[in-house]
Design a protein around this motif. Structure first.
Motif, PDB file in Angstrom:
ATOM      1  N   ILE A 118      -0.240 -41.558  10.811  1.00  0.00           N
ATOM      2  CA  ILE A 118       0.898 -42.024  10.040  1.00  0.00           C
ATOM      3  C   ILE A 118       1.264 -40.892   9.101  1.00  0.00           C
ATOM      4  O   ILE A 118       0.402 -40.279   8.483  1.00  0.00           O
ATOM      5  N   THR A 119       2.551 -40.578   9.037  1.00  0.00           N
ATOM      6  CA  THR A 119       3.004 -39.416   8.279  1.00  0.00           C
ATOM      7  C   THR A 119       4.044 -39.814   7.239  1.00  0.00           C
ATOM      8  O   THR A 119       4.573 -40.930   7.258  1.00  0.00           O
ATOM      9  N   LYS A 120       4.357 -38.877   6.360  1.00  0.00           N
ATOM     10  CA  LYS A 120       5.425 -39.109   5.397  1.00  0.00           C
ATOM     11  C   LYS A 120       6.751 -39.356   6.118  1.00  0.00           C
ATOM     12  O   LYS A 120       7.578 -40.141   5.658  1.00  0.00           O
ATOM     13  N   THR A 121       6.943 -38.699   7.243  1.00  0.00           N
ATOM     14  CA  THR A 121       8.174 -38.893   8.010  1.00  0.00           C
ATOM     15  C   THR A 121       8.265 -40.315   8.549  1.00  0.00           C
ATOM     16  O   THR A 121       9.323 -40.945   8.457  1.00  0.00           O
ATOM     17  N   THR A 122       7.162 -40.836   9.085  1.00  0.00           N
ATOM     18  CA  THR A 122       7.212 -42.206   9.603  1.00  0.00           C
ATOM     19  C   THR A 122       7.395 -43.199   8.463  1.00  0.00           C
ATOM     20  O   THR A 122       8.076 -44.217   8.631  1.00  0.00           O
ATOM     21  N   MET A 123       6.833 -42.910   7.309  1.00  0.00           N
ATOM     22  CA  MET A 123       7.037 -43.768   6.144  1.00  0.00           C
ATOM     23  C   MET A 123       8.507 -43.755   5.722  1.00  0.00           C
ATOM     24  O   MET A 123       9.088 -44.789   5.394  1.00  0.00           O
ATOM     25  N   THR A 124       9.112 -42.586   5.731  1.00  0.00           N
ATOM     26  CA  THR A 124      10.511 -42.469   5.347  1.00  0.00           C
ATOM     27  C   THR A 124      11.413 -43.206   6.333  1.00  0.00           C
ATOM     28  O   THR A 124      12.363 -43.882   5.924  1.00  0.00           O
ATOM     29  N   LYS A 125      11.116 -43.108   7.612  1.00  0.00           N
ATOM     30  CA  LYS A 125      11.882 -43.855   8.627  1.00  0.00           C
ATOM     31  C   LYS A 125      11.810 -45.354   8.370  1.00  0.00           C
ATOM     32  O   LYS A 125      12.820 -46.071   8.486  1.00  0.00           O
ATOM     33  N   LEU A 126      10.636 -45.829   8.024  1.00  0.00           N
ATOM     34  CA  LEU A 126      10.467 -47.252   7.726  1.00  0.00           C
ATOM     35  C   LEU A 126      11.316 -47.659   6.521  1.00  0.00           C
ATOM     36  O   LEU A 126      11.988 -48.690   6.544  1.00  0.00           O
ATOM     37  N   MET A 127      11.310 -46.829   5.479  1.00  0.00           N
ATOM     38  CA  MET A 127      12.115 -47.138   4.299  1.00  0.00           C
ATOM     39  C   MET A 127      13.601 -47.196   4.637  1.00  0.00           C
ATOM     40  O   MET A 127      14.325 -48.069   4.161  1.00  0.00           O
ATOM     41  N   LEU A 128      14.068 -46.277   5.471  1.00  0.00           N
ATOM     42  CA  LEU A 128      15.463 -46.282   5.879  1.00  0.00           C
ATOM     43  C   LEU A 128      15.814 -47.535   6.677  1.00  0.00           C
ATOM     44  O   LEU A 128      16.878 -48.120   6.485  1.00  0.00           O
ATOM     45  N   GLU A 129      14.908 -47.947   7.568  1.00  0.00           N
ATOM     46  CA  GLU A 129      15.130 -49.168   8.338  1.00  0.00           C
ATOM     47  C   GLU A 129      15.208 -50.387   7.426  1.00  0.00           C
ATOM     48  O   GLU A 129      16.058 -51.252   7.592  1.00  0.00           O
ATOM     49  N   LEU A 130      14.311 -50.453   6.447  1.00  0.00           N
ATOM     50  CA  LEU A 130      14.307 -51.569   5.501  1.00  0.00           C
ATOM     51  C   LEU A 130      15.572 -51.587   4.654  1.00  0.00           C
ATOM     52  O   LEU A 130      16.133 -52.640   4.359  1.00  0.00           O
ATOM     53  N   ALA A 131      16.033 -50.414   4.260  1.00  0.00           N
ATOM     54  CA  ALA A 131      17.230 -50.306   3.428  1.00  0.00           C
ATOM     55  C   ALA A 131      18.484 -50.698   4.220  1.00  0.00           C
ATOM     56  O   ALA A 131      19.446 -51.216   3.648  1.00  0.00           O
ATOM     57  N   ALA A 132      18.455 -50.466   5.524  1.00  0.00           N
ATOM     58  CA  ALA A 132      19.620 -50.788   6.366  1.00  0.00           C
ATOM     59  C   ALA A 132      19.740 -52.280   6.634  1.00  0.00           C
ATOM     60  O   ALA A 132      20.806 -52.751   7.017  1.00  0.00           O
ATOM     61  N   ASN A 133      18.673 -53.022   6.442  1.00  0.00           N
ATOM     62  CA  ASN A 133      18.699 -54.466   6.715  1.00  0.00           C
ATOM     63  C   ASN A 133      19.154 -55.271   5.540  1.00  0.00           C
ATOM     64  O   ASN A 133      19.123 -55.044   4.452  1.00  0.00           O
TER      65      ASN A 133
END
Length: 133
Positions: A118-133
């Motif tokens: 698990i990387t900072k990049t995958t964490m950032t992708k998750l945050m973007l997905e959550l923000a888009a919902n």
């Protein structure tokens, strides 16, 4: 849970050299390599920073065993697939690391087998997905 968040690990055998690690790091375009034994048990981790420190001004570095450079298990911060994503984020921040190995205990060998990262990049992708919902 981390299962949907982690990606495949980039691994290198513990018998590899520093040169092998540098090549793998650039070919795979990652910041961290998981070092494993022949049975895929996690034995260490090596970062760009580790490799930079050992190679600058050291003509013999390319032939050095990676085992001399890596951070050894049990000094590695890990997560399991059952851990919550918030716990992984806390570990990354607390320990100031860019990635965490996802390990699963192999009961037959009583060793932590690396199954992901698990990387900072995958964490950032998750945050973007959550923000888009």
């Amino acid at each position: 849970m981390l299962k949907m968040l982690w990606v495949l690990p980039v691994v290198l055998q513990e018998t590899a050299t520093v040169n092998d690690a540098v090549v793998s790091l650039f070919l795979e375009n990652v910041g961290t390599l998981m070092i494993v034994s022949s049975n895929r048990a996690l034995v260490g981790i090596v970062s760009r920073k580790d490799l930079l420190k050992v190679t600058l001004g050291n003509a013999g570095a390319p032939t050095m065993p990676i085992s001399l450079v890596m951070t050894r298990h049990p000094n590695i911060v890990t997560v399991s697939p059952e851990d919550h994503v918030i716990d992984a984020a806390r570990k990354m921040i607390h320990h100031q690391v860019d990635s965490l190995p996802v390990v699963s205990l192999d009961s037959e060998q009583d060793k932590d087998g690396v199954i992901g990262r698990i990387t900072k990049t995958t964490m950032t992708k998750l945050m973007l997905e959550l923000a888009a919902n």
